[in-house]
Every structure is written in structure tokens, then in C-alpha cells.
Enzyme design. Structure first.
Site, PDB file in Angstrom:
ATOM      1  N   GLN A  11       5.029  -6.444  -5.470  1.00  0.00           N
ATOM      2  CA  GLN A  11       3.629  -6.607  -5.853  1.00  0.00           C
ATOM      3  C   GLN A  11       3.062  -7.971  -5.449  1.00  0.00           C
ATOM      4  O   GLN A  11       1.970  -8.056  -4.884  1.00  0.00           O
ATOM      5  CB  GLN A  11       3.481  -6.422  -7.363  1.00  0.00           C
ATOM      6  N   ASP A  36      18.965 -12.498   1.882  1.00  0.00           N
ATOM      7  CA  ASP A  36      19.576 -11.723   0.806  1.00  0.00           C
ATOM      8  C   ASP A  36      20.044 -12.681  -0.279  1.00  0.00           C
ATOM      9  O   ASP A  36      21.105 -13.291  -0.175  1.00  0.00           O
ATOM     10  CB  ASP A  36      20.748 -10.909   1.349  1.00  0.00           C
ATOM     11  N   LEU A  37      19.249 -12.809  -1.330  1.00  0.00           N
ATOM     12  CA  LEU A  37      19.587 -13.757  -2.391  1.00  0.00           C
ATOM     13  C   LEU A  37      20.650 -13.228  -3.334  1.00  0.00           C
ATOM     14  O   LEU A  37      21.119 -13.963  -4.201  1.00  0.00           O
ATOM     15  CB  LEU A  37      18.333 -14.130  -3.181  1.00  0.00           C
ATOM     16  N   ALA A  62      13.086 -11.503  -6.848  1.00  0.00           N
ATOM     17  CA  ALA A  62      13.667 -11.390  -8.185  1.00  0.00           C
ATOM     18  C   ALA A  62      14.241 -10.005  -8.398  1.00  0.00           C
ATOM     19  O   ALA A  62      13.787  -9.029  -7.797  1.00  0.00           O
ATOM     20  CB  ALA A  62      12.616 -11.685  -9.255  1.00  0.00           C
ATOM     21  N   ASP A 104       7.543 -14.170 -18.901  1.00  0.00           N
ATOM     22  CA  ASP A 104       7.448 -14.266 -20.352  1.00  0.00           C
ATOM     23  C   ASP A 104       8.750 -13.880 -21.041  1.00  0.00           C
ATOM     24  O   ASP A 104       8.963 -14.212 -22.210  1.00  0.00           O
ATOM     25  CB  ASP A 104       6.328 -13.345 -20.855  1.00  0.00           C
ATOM     26  N   TYR A 127      17.713  -9.885 -18.156  1.00  0.00           N
ATOM     27  CA  TYR A 127      16.640 -10.278 -17.247  1.00  0.00           C
ATOM     28  C   TYR A 127      16.083 -11.643 -17.644  1.00  0.00           C
ATOM     29  O   TYR A 127      15.975 -12.555 -16.812  1.00  0.00           O
ATOM     30  CB  TYR A 127      15.532  -9.226 -17.245  1.00  0.00           C
ATOM     31  N   TRP A 152       3.437  -9.031 -17.557  1.00  0.00           N
ATOM     32  CA  TRP A 152       2.783  -7.722 -17.500  1.00  0.00           C
ATOM     33  C   TRP A 152       2.025  -7.534 -16.177  1.00  0.00           C
ATOM     34  O   TRP A 152       0.826  -7.241 -16.157  1.00  0.00           O
ATOM     35  CB  TRP A 152       1.824  -7.555 -18.675  1.00  0.00           C
TER      36      TRP A 152
END
Length: 300
Positions: A11, A36-37, A62, A104, A127, A152
């Protein structure tokens, strides 16, 4: 600026690619398999980023599958913690500013008021733990950085809550949506604008106040049920699918990972220091929903 953004076609990466040219900037996205992390090696990460010749780096890569992270702890920490550190150390070697994106979920969600940057952290799942470790790795890297915590996130791209609601409404008249979790819904397009502005500020000034930790989320607040109702109202106005929202409790919709009951982020520091304030979430969700219905890309 030539902004190099880490991560696959998610996104924020796609939103950056759409928004940056409007401000005269160029975006170069680098992700798997080139970068490639999940198997972060400092020299390899540096080589890929150096070859892209960045003026600034945005770490958007992430492991964001919150529930899957509970059973993929090693992978989540490899990408969100070790990978973030490798990107930050590369930025330090290249002497270019870094904007790192966090979440958050580093908070427990137990606070009664919106969270500020100085509040104690306390993630309740893998996470959040891995993203908090990533913040620590960036801070210790020696990079010239700003970390932006957001929440969000939705957009016209990829999988997200707005698309899920619209897709489900195509076949259901009523949907149960959680009403006892509150947050600040954030358009990835708005977040991209904020990231670009912060990167430009870091590039233009050595002011230390521009560095460090900031919250960057949509203005206003609401529950997931509030967000769903706003989506359906806009969709119906534009001839798209709509459904009645049945407000339910978190306990009625159990998930492997615990969600923070309070995901509200106080973003006043970002506004005061960087002059950046994201639009109200209701305005932005109307724009994204109308675009999805108009373009017919609800399921893509």
C-alpha cells in the site's frame, strides 16, 4: 529528490509511487527478490540501496500479517527488526536521511487517551514486538532518521479493510464489525504525502528536532464499525455495494493476535515540528472508497 522505498508492491510503496511525482520527486522501489530483508545481510542491503543512488530512503518493507506473525516469529523479526536495522545502517553509510515506518501495535492499547511518542510501549503480540525491535535497531544504527508510527492503513491498493468490506458487501446484507477498538484510520496516500514531506525536511535541514520519533495517522478517530459505516455510505452514494453494520465486541471476533483496544495516536508533534497534519479520516476514506467503486477495483 530520488526516494528509494524498500518493500514489495504494498500500500505505501504504491502510494509513494503515485504521490511523489506530483511533488517533483522520483520513487525507486526495491523489494524481493532483489532486496530480501528476511535474510538481511548488511553488505547485500547496502549494495542494493547504493546502486539505486538515493537522496533519501524510506523503509516501508515489513511483515505486516499480524495474525500470521504469531506463528512466524522468526520471519517477522528477520524483516521487521534485523531488516530494518540493515536498511538504517545502509542509510548511515550512504549519508542519506531515512524515514522508517512503524506501527501503533508497539503499544498495549490499555491507555485511556491517545498515545504520544513518549508513552511506554508494551506490545501484546509478535508483530508489535518485532516492529518495536525495528525501531530500536534504527535508533542504534547511526542513521539520520525519522520514525513514523501509523495505524489502520487503507488505500486503493492491495489488501485492506476498505476493500474487504466492499467485497463482503457484494454478497451479504449485514456484516458484524468490531466496535470496541478505536483508532485513527489512515489513507496510505495521505501517509505517503507525510513521508515525502518529512524526507524533504530531513534532506533540507540539519535541525535535530526534525529527527527521532513521530506519530503519523489520519486526523480524528473512530471504531472499525464507524469506518465500515462510512465506507458503505460512500459506496452506496456512488452506486457500489453496501451492507448494514452490526456492531460487535472484540470477543465476538477472536483472532490469533490480540488487537489494541486503543490505537489512537496523538500526531500533534508531527504537526508542530514538521508542519504535517494528515486529513480527517472520513474525508480520506470517502475519496478512496469512491475511487475503488468508480474504477471497479474492489477485488483487485
Amino acid at each position: 529528490m530520488r526516494i528509494v522505498v524498500t518493500g514489495g508492491p504494498g500500500q505505501l510503496v504504491l502510494s509513494m509511487a503515485e504521490r511523489a511525482p506530483l511533488c517533483g520527486h522520483e520513487v525507486i522501489a526495491v523489494g524481493p527478490p532483489e532486496l530480501d530483508l528476511s535474510a538481511a545481510d548488511d553488505d547485500a542491503v547496502y549494495a542494493v540501496l547504493a546502486a539505486a543512488k538515493p537522496d533519501a530512503i524510506v523503509n516501508a518493507a515489513a511483515h505486516t500479517a499480524v495474525d500470521k506473525a504469531e506463528s512466524e516469529r522468526a520471519l517477522a523479526f528477520a524483516i521487521n527488526a534485523a531488516g530494518a536495522g540493515a536498511v538504517a545502517r545502509a542509510a548511515a553509510r550512504l549519508d542519506v536521511p531515512l524515514v522508517h515506518v512503524s506501527t501503533d501495535y508497539v503499544f498495549s492499547g490499555d491507555k485511556a487517551e491517545p498515545y504520544v511518542e513518549t508513552d511506554p510501549t508494551g506490545p501484546t503480540g509478535v508483530y508489535g514486538e518485532s516492529k518495536l525491535a525495528g525501531e530500536d535497531a534504527v535508533r542504534a544504527s547511526g542513521a539520520d532518521f525519522a520514525t513514523l508510527r501509523t495505524a489502520w492503513v487503507y488505500s486503493p491498493f492491495g489488501a485492506n479493510f476498505v476493500k474487504t468490506m466492499l467485497r463482503l458487501a457484494e454478497s451479504r446484507d449485514e456484516l458484524g464489525v468490531v466496535d470496541d477498538q478505536r483508532g485513527c484510520p489512515t489513507s496510505a496516500l495521505d501517509l505517503a504525502d507525510a513521508v515525502i514531506a518529512v524526507a524533504a525536511n530531513l534532506k533540507a535541514s540539519a535541525d535535530p528536532s526534525l529527527r527521532g520519533l513521530f506519530h503519523a495517522a489520519g486526523s480524528g478517530e473512530g471504531s472499525w464499525a464507524d469506518l465500515a459505516e462510512a465506507i458503505f455510505a460512500t459506496s452506496a452514494t456512488n452506486g457500489g455495494p453496501s451492507a448494514r453494520v452490526n456492531r460487535i465486541a472484540t470477543a465476538d471476533y477472536p483472532t490469533p493476535a490480540k488487537r489494541p483496544a486503543n490505537s489512537r495516536l496523538d500526531c500533534s508533534k508531527l504537526a508542530a515540528v514538521h508542519g504535517v497534519r494528515l486529513p480527517h479520516w472520513r474525508h480520506s476514506v470517502e475519496q478512496v472508497t469512491a475511487r475503488l467503486v468508480r474504477e471497479g477495483t474492489i477485488t483487485s
